[in-house]
Design an enzyme around this catalytic site. Structure first.
Site, mmCIF file in Angstrom:
data_model
loop_
_atom_site.group_PDB
_atom_site.id
_atom_site.type_symbol
_atom_site.label_atom_id
_atom_site.label_comp_id
_atom_site.label_asym_id
_atom_site.label_seq_id
_atom_site.Cartn_x
_atom_site.Cartn_y
_atom_site.Cartn_z
ATOM 1 N N GLY A 54 0.803 -1.220 0.000
ATOM 2 C CA GLY A 54 0.000 0.000 0.000
ATOM 3 C C GLY A 54 0.840 1.276 0.000
ATOM 4 C CG HIS A 55 3.150 2.583 2.748
ATOM 5 N ND1 HIS A 55 3.346 3.713 3.508
ATOM 6 C CD2 HIS A 55 2.161 1.881 3.357
ATOM 7 C CE1 HIS A 55 2.510 3.693 4.542
ATOM 8 N NE2 HIS A 55 1.788 2.585 4.474
ATOM 9 C CD1 TRP A 110 -4.914 7.838 -0.592
ATOM 10 C CD2 TRP A 110 -7.098 7.878 -0.095
ATOM 11 N NE1 TRP A 110 -5.488 8.876 -1.291
ATOM 12 C CE2 TRP A 110 -6.830 8.918 -1.003
ATOM 13 C CE3 TRP A 110 -8.412 7.702 0.349
ATOM 14 C CZ2 TRP A 110 -7.823 9.781 -1.472
ATOM 15 C CZ3 TRP A 110 -9.397 8.556 -0.117
ATOM 16 C CH2 TRP A 110 -9.096 9.583 -1.010
ATOM 17 C CG HIS A 137 -9.041 -2.581 3.098
ATOM 18 N ND1 HIS A 137 -8.872 -2.265 1.766
ATOM 19 C CD2 HIS A 137 -7.805 -2.430 3.649
ATOM 20 C CE1 HIS A 137 -7.598 -1.970 1.533
ATOM 21 N NE2 HIS A 137 -6.938 -2.054 2.657
ATOM 22 C CG ASP A 177 6.201 5.527 3.632
ATOM 23 O OD1 ASP A 177 5.583 5.104 2.641
ATOM 24 O OD2 ASP A 177 5.724 5.567 4.777
HETATM 25 N N1 UDP Z 1 -3.768 -4.655 -4.567
HETATM 26 C C1 UDP Z 1 -3.833 -5.419 -5.721
HETATM 27 N N2 UDP Z 1 -4.269 -6.700 -5.630
HETATM 28 C C2 UDP Z 1 -4.651 -7.281 -4.457
HETATM 29 C C3 UDP Z 1 -4.606 -6.488 -3.284
HETATM 30 C C4 UDP Z 1 -4.161 -5.188 -3.375
HETATM 31 O O1 UDP Z 1 -3.491 -4.936 -6.804
HETATM 32 O O2 UDP Z 1 -5.034 -8.446 -4.443
HETATM 33 C C5 UDP Z 1 -3.257 -3.274 -4.646
HETATM 34 C C6 UDP Z 1 -4.350 -2.245 -4.686
HETATM 35 O O3 UDP Z 1 -4.709 -1.976 -6.023
HETATM 36 C C7 UDP Z 1 -3.704 -1.054 -3.997
HETATM 37 C C8 UDP Z 1 -2.744 -1.688 -2.998
HETATM 38 O O4 UDP Z 1 -2.508 -3.002 -3.481
HETATM 39 O O5 UDP Z 1 -2.970 -0.289 -4.921
HETATM 40 C C9 UDP Z 1 -3.308 -1.784 -1.594
HETATM 41 O O6 UDP Z 1 -3.267 -0.546 -0.992
HETATM 42 P P1 UDP Z 1 -4.423 -0.042 -0.033
HETATM 43 O O7 UDP Z 1 -4.044 1.324 0.429
HETATM 44 O O8 UDP Z 1 -5.726 -0.150 -0.700
HETATM 45 O O9 UDP Z 1 -4.475 -1.068 1.167
HETATM 46 P P2 UDP Z 1 -3.368 -1.755 2.110
HETATM 47 O O10 UDP Z 1 -2.870 -2.914 1.382
HETATM 48 O O11 UDP Z 1 -2.316 -0.714 2.375
HETATM 49 O O12 UDP Z 1 -4.155 -2.118 3.330
#
Ligand code: UDP
Length: 473
Positions: A18-19, A360, A357, A114
């Protein structure tokens, strides 16, 4: 400016998808405008990135075993348990020395790092390099968190479930104590509280903030952040729209756990706006009982779905889904166990809604695709993003989670899943909501296109960095 050298910028993302993903996107964006972009990360994360980008990557060794993590555990999604996150932060702190050696050697014109590397502001300072911070969240969440920290309105309620208003924001937004980790915030000497306090302090000492959002999405909050909180910020998103075709979208992030073209073919066979996409980001996972409720809720909704499953109990029997589920939903439901090509799916015309969920990146990717959402926040700042989606933008329906937890402790029944999915996918109110979401999707694309607000802000930033650059001697 007679200095025609390209700007040289270092991008230093935290090692969680996510980062990592949005930072790589920002680096690509800078590069598309003539900046020489270099990504700094650890060897394993470099492997993920190298299939997305041809940008230059430099690696730093990650000493996982030195802090008691399994060897090679270089990304948050590889942690054997979410409780080990603090060890991971410790290991991340060990990157400081090799990182500074690299800065000394290369002396870039700017560092974008970050929020979770608070020490990098000192590293950059040692070499007189301006540091920009990347929080990876919305203006809305940054404003709301700042208000909570300053005014502590939660002190006026006696229970975890009693709502209070977040003071001084452009809209009246209510939250409860159970939706964020108040105790951890209050104790700034250790754990999350210390990390947040350090991050905040280092943010204040930075050159400014780079935000993955766009002005038209949250104008009141962008203005509030800049003018009331006096933060210097540049808004350059949504960065995920820089992926122009299916192949580029497929290459983003990790390798899919499904044949990408099969997935597209499956979507091709469905009516426009008829599929709901269900995914909880890169980190969240659910216990088997919750997975069963999601399965039955989706089935009972009668809506087509693509559901991305991440299971917290890796052990135990493999038949954790309700008996006969996959046979019954064959043709109308697609289950992906592991990584999904999210942007590829969200952007497909057959997809008409998103159960998210509220991480962002996911939220903004859903907005960019013009989709209404079912909001199911779990942890981090996801409850804030939920409020933006439901209360401010009015493009979402809450599934009804009340309590912050890393592993889906606040169980959602199958009835609630079914109800929320139907509310977002079917009926007149759903169509109105979808209309608003579509409009935002258009604004998102316009903001990022040539001469859009984010394009202009990016150029403002590049101009400022050029002026700030140490002149050729
Ligand atoms: N993502 C994806 N496939 C998955 C799960 C996540 O491509 O099966 C990508 C999603 O498109 C986003 C990132 O991973 O760019 C997840 O970031 P987010 O801020 O939504 O959530 P986090 O993983 O940080 O909780």
């Amino acid at each position: 400016d007679s200095d025609s050298r390209p700007l040289r910028v270092f991008f230093f993302p935290f090692m969680a998808h996510g980062h990592l993903i949005p930072m790589v996107d920002i680096a690509r964006l800078f590069s598309s405008q003539g900046v020489h972009s270099t990504i700094i990360t650890t060897p394993l994360n470099a492997n993920y990135i190298s299939k997305t980008t041809s940008l230059s990557i430099k690696t730093l060794p990650f000493q996982a075993s030195k802090v008691g993590l399994p060897d090679g555990c270089e990304n948050v999604d590889m942690l054997p348990s979410p409780d080990l996150i603090f060890k991971f932060f410790q290991a991340a702190n060990l990157l400081q020395k090799p990182f500074e050696n690299l800065l000394e050697l290369e002396k870039p014109d700017c560092l974008i790092s970050d929020i979770f590397f608070p020490w990098s502001v000192d590293s950059a300072g040692k070499f007189n390099i301006p540091r920009l911070v990347f929080h990876g969240t919305s203006f809305f969440a940054m404003c709301a968190m700042e208000s909570l920290k300053t005014h502590k309105p939660y002190k006026s309620v006696s229970t975890d479930s009693e709502p209070f208003v977040i003071p001084n924001l452009p809209d009246e937004i209510k939250m409860t104590k159970s939706q964020f980790t108040v105790d951890a915030w209050e104790d700034t000497e250790k754990g999350v509280g210390k990390l947040l306090a350090d991050a905040r302090a280092s943010g204040l000492r930075s050159f400014g903030v780079v935000v993955n959002s766009f002005y038209e999405l949250e104008p009141a909050y962008a203005d509030y952040y800049k003018n009331v909180l006096n933060m210097k910020a540049w808004c350059v998103g949504p960065v995920s729209v820089c992926y122009r075709n299916d192949e580029e979208k497929i290459a983003r992030g990790k390798k899919s756990a499904i044949d990408d073209h099969e997935c597209l073919k499956w979507l091709e066979g469905k009516q426009p706006d008829s599929v709901v996409y269900v995914c909880f980001g890169s980190g969240a996972s659910f216990p088997d009982e919750q997975l069963r409720d999601i399965a039955l809720g989706l089935e009972d909704s009668g809506v087509n779905f693509i559901w991305v499953i991440r299971r917290s109990s890796e052990s135990g029997s493999e038949d954790y889904l309700p008996e006969g589920f996959e046979d019954r939903v064959e043709g109308s439901g697609l289950v992906i166990r592991g990584w999904a090509p999210q942007v590829l799916i969200l952007d497909h015309p057959s997809v008409g809604g998103f159960v998210t969920h509220c991480g962002w990146n996911s939220a903004l990717e859903g907005i960019s695709a013009g989709l209404p959402m079912v909001t199911w926040p779990l942890f981090a700042e996801q409850f804030f993003n939920q409020k933006l989606i439901t209360d401010v933008l009015k493009i979402g329906v809450e599934v009804g989670v009340q309590k912050w937890s890393r592993n889906g402790e606040d169980r959602v029944t199958k009835e609630k899943v079914e109800k929320a999915v139907r509310a977002v996918m079917v009926g007149e109110v759903a169509e109105e909501r979808r209309g608003r979401a579509r409009q935002l999707g258009k604004l998102a694309k316009n903001a990022a296109a040539k001469d859009g607000s984010s394009f202009i802000d990016l150029h403002n930033l590049l101009d400022e960095l050029k002026l700030r650059r140490v002149p050729l001697s």
